[in-house]
Design an enzyme around this catalytic site. Structure first.
Site, PDB file in Angstrom:
ATOM      1  N   GLU A 191       0.822  -1.228   0.000  1.00  0.00           N
ATOM      2  CA  GLU A 191       0.000   0.000   0.000  1.00  0.00           C
ATOM      3  C   GLU A 191       0.854   1.274   0.000  1.00  0.00           C
ATOM      4  OE1 GLU A 191      -3.068  -0.188   3.036  1.00  0.00           O
ATOM      5  OE2 GLU A 191      -4.143  -1.726   1.924  1.00  0.00           O
ATOM      6  N   GLU A 235      -5.576  -8.338  -0.360  1.00  0.00           N
ATOM      7  CA  GLU A 235      -6.311  -8.022   0.872  1.00  0.00           C
ATOM      8  C   GLU A 235      -7.765  -7.819   0.487  1.00  0.00           C
ATOM      9  OE1 GLU A 235      -4.840  -5.072   3.614  1.00  0.00           O
ATOM     10  OE2 GLU A 235      -2.757  -5.535   3.089  1.00  0.00           O
TER      11      GLU A 235
HETATM   12  O1  AHR Z   1      -5.330  -5.825   6.951  1.00  0.00           O
HETATM   13  C1  AHR Z   1      -5.191  -4.702   7.758  1.00  0.00           C
HETATM   14  C2  AHR Z   1      -4.433  -3.563   7.090  1.00  0.00           C
HETATM   15  O2  AHR Z   1      -5.213  -3.082   6.036  1.00  0.00           O
HETATM   16  C3  AHR Z   1      -3.119  -3.909   6.441  1.00  0.00           C
HETATM   17  O3  AHR Z   1      -2.044  -3.855   7.336  1.00  0.00           O
HETATM   18  C4  AHR Z   1      -2.974  -2.845   5.414  1.00  0.00           C
HETATM   19  O4  AHR Z   1      -2.210  -3.269   4.313  1.00  0.00           O
HETATM   20  C5  AHR Z   1      -4.391  -2.471   5.056  1.00  0.00           C
HETATM   21  O5  AHR Z   1      -4.586  -1.106   5.068  1.00  0.00           O
END
Ligand code: AHR
Length: 500
Positions: free
Chosen positions: A173, A292
């Protein structure tokens, strides 16, 4: 009563089911590692300190790959801290989650845990505070047989065989202002390309993931992907997508239709990647690592008081999921599967305690959240090829997506078994589904289950771990290749058919 129809044909092939679609994520965050997968004093802990109750549930979940060690955590992490004798490992501040990291669990423990869980490790390198050199060091430590400084160090640390990690995320990210070492798209793209190129010089067989946007609502979404891919197109195999969904202001109908947003997100990133490929006159296709995704009630945390102190493994992001969350998550799985031509890897974020399908009590029980079930069923039953389904369905109006079809579905087919995964997104109406399955030859109903209930907000707990779980749906009938079944309102359904 609503009625919908579905047509299935083995010729409607999208792509093979990719086993990596059923990946998850372990981050050094909250209680995911400590008192999650690792708790040496737990009654079920094995010699390595791994909770065997969690290992058992991880296998039952059907997780295939696990991303590690973050997440936001990775952008300030020194991987060496988690190697070598435990008593010599440094304690550090984790700036991402305002916690203290003891480093009692690190790389070697993770690899050993992956072997026991039967999952493929997927590593992320730190491109926040670090860069090419530390990525190369980590890769040498993991993937070189022996005979170099860092591979010999691994052997000395007890791992004779290389860890042979194939899939690597180039940072995490990096578009997000919250990220340590946050960069512009051009800065990140250059760094990712240089890091990836050097990593391939060390090990040409790697599969590399460039960071896409941390969400489609980011102001730089689209432009970020285009710039990053301009820099990295020849080097990487994947661009990442991240998406979290939650119910806003009691708008259940929109929430249940979250897969429409995921569909659009994936289509947009594919279009962006292909347009960069066209401009570069490249025949190569960049796939998506949706590394994610989940339901996450993020807005609750955004208004929380800033963290004080530096606790060790505090309970963070411990969302407690209900039935509607599980049905929404089922819809997201349908979206991922239907895009299997380009989404070839995905990670449910995360595995244990932190926005997770598995919860644990420190020193106590481990139990399944509602969201465990659609994931476990899809991981177990999605086999062979993904088949597109043609549906006709009644629609209802939602404030977020306009008209939404009540039925959303996808199917998989492996010659022996055909499985239909279907959600009824109506908040209050059951749906009678008919399906013409004659093109699949003579079939019998193998197993039909439904995850539903009178209360869309019903939850599981350590005391009632099976309150929300799939139950046999005795209503299904199959006559002369024609299926009829009633799908309750707010339900996730799995219809498994076997060749006769
Ligand atoms: O999954 C939780 C968080 O969400 C992770 O650390 C990050 O990559 C995202 O913003």
């Amino acid at each position: 009563m609503l009625t919908a129809h579905l047509t299935l044909d083995p010729a409607f092939r999208v792509a093979p089911v990719h086993r990596r679609t059923f990946g998850t994520f372990v981050e050094h965050l909250g209680r995911c590692v400590y008192t999650g997968i690792y708790e040496p004093t737990h009654p079920t802990a094995d010699r390595d300190g791994f909770r065997q109750d969690v290992l058992y549930l991880t296998r039952q979940l059907g997780a295939t790959s696990v991303r590690y060690p973050g997440g936001n955590f990775v952008s300030g992490y020194r991987w060496e801290d988690g190697t070598g004798p435990r008593e010599q490992r440094p304690t550090r501040l984790d700036l991402a989650w305002h916690s203290t990291e003891t480093n009692e669990f690190g790389l070697e423990e993770f690899m050993a845990w992956c072997r026991k869980a039967g999952v493929e490790p997927m590593m992320a390198v730190n491109l926040g505070t670090r860069g090419i050199e530390s990525a190369l060091d980590l890769l040498e430590y993991c993937n070189i047989d022996a005979g170099t400084h860092l591979s010999d160090l691994r052997v000395a640390n007890g791992a004779k065989e290389p860890h042979a990690v194939r899939m690597w995320c180039l940072g995490n990210e990096m578009d997000g202002p919250w990220q340590i070492g946050h960069k512009s798209a051009r800065e990140y793209g250059r760094l990712a390309a240089e890091t990836g190129r050097a990593m391939r010089m060390l090990d040409p067989g790697l599969e590399l993931v460039a960071c896409g946007s941390s969400g489609s609502s980011m102001p730089t979404f689209g432009a970020w992907e285009a710039t990053v891919l301009e820099e990295t197109y020849d080097v990487v195999d994947f661009i990442s997508c991240h998406a979290y969904y939650e119910e806003h202001d009691g708008d259940l109908a929109s929430f249940l239709a979250s897969a429409m947003d995921m569909d659009h997100f994936i289509d947009s990133v594919v279009a962006t990647a292909d347009s960069v490929g066209a401009r570069l006159k490249s025949k190569k296709k960049i796939n998506i690592s949706f590394d994610e995704w989940n339901v996450w009630y993020l807005s609750r945390y955004q208004n929380a008081e800033p963290m004080t102190g530096w606790p060790v493994a505090p309970p963070l992001l411990e969302d407690h999921y209900h039935l509607a969350d599980a049905v929404t998550l089922g819809g997201l799985l349908i979206s991922l599967l239907r895009h299997s031509d380009r989404v070839t890897s995905a990670c449910l974020a995360q595995l244990v305690n932190v926005i997770a399908p598995i919860m644990t009590e420190p020193g106590g029980r481990a139990w399944k959240q509602t969201t465990f079930h659609p994931f476990a069923q899809a991981a177990a039953y999605a086999t062979g090829d993904v088949l597109r389904v043609e549906t006709t369905s009644p629609v209802h109006e939602t404030s977020r997506f306009g008209e939404v079809a009540a039925l959303d579905a996808v199917a998989t087919h492996d010659g022996e078994f055909t499985t239909v995964f279907a959600v009824n997104r109506s908040v209050d109406q059951p749906l009678t589904l008919t399906a013409d399955l004659r093109s699949l030859g003579a079939l019998r109903l193998e197993e039909v289950t439904t995850l539903s209930g009178p209360d869309p907000y019903a939850r599981n707990s350590a005391d009632t771990p099976d309150a929300v779980a799939p139950r046999a749906n005795a209503d299904a009938r199959l006559t002369d290749g024609k299926l009829e079944i009633t799908l309750p309102a707010v339900s996730w359904n799995v219809i498994r058919l076997a060749r006769q």
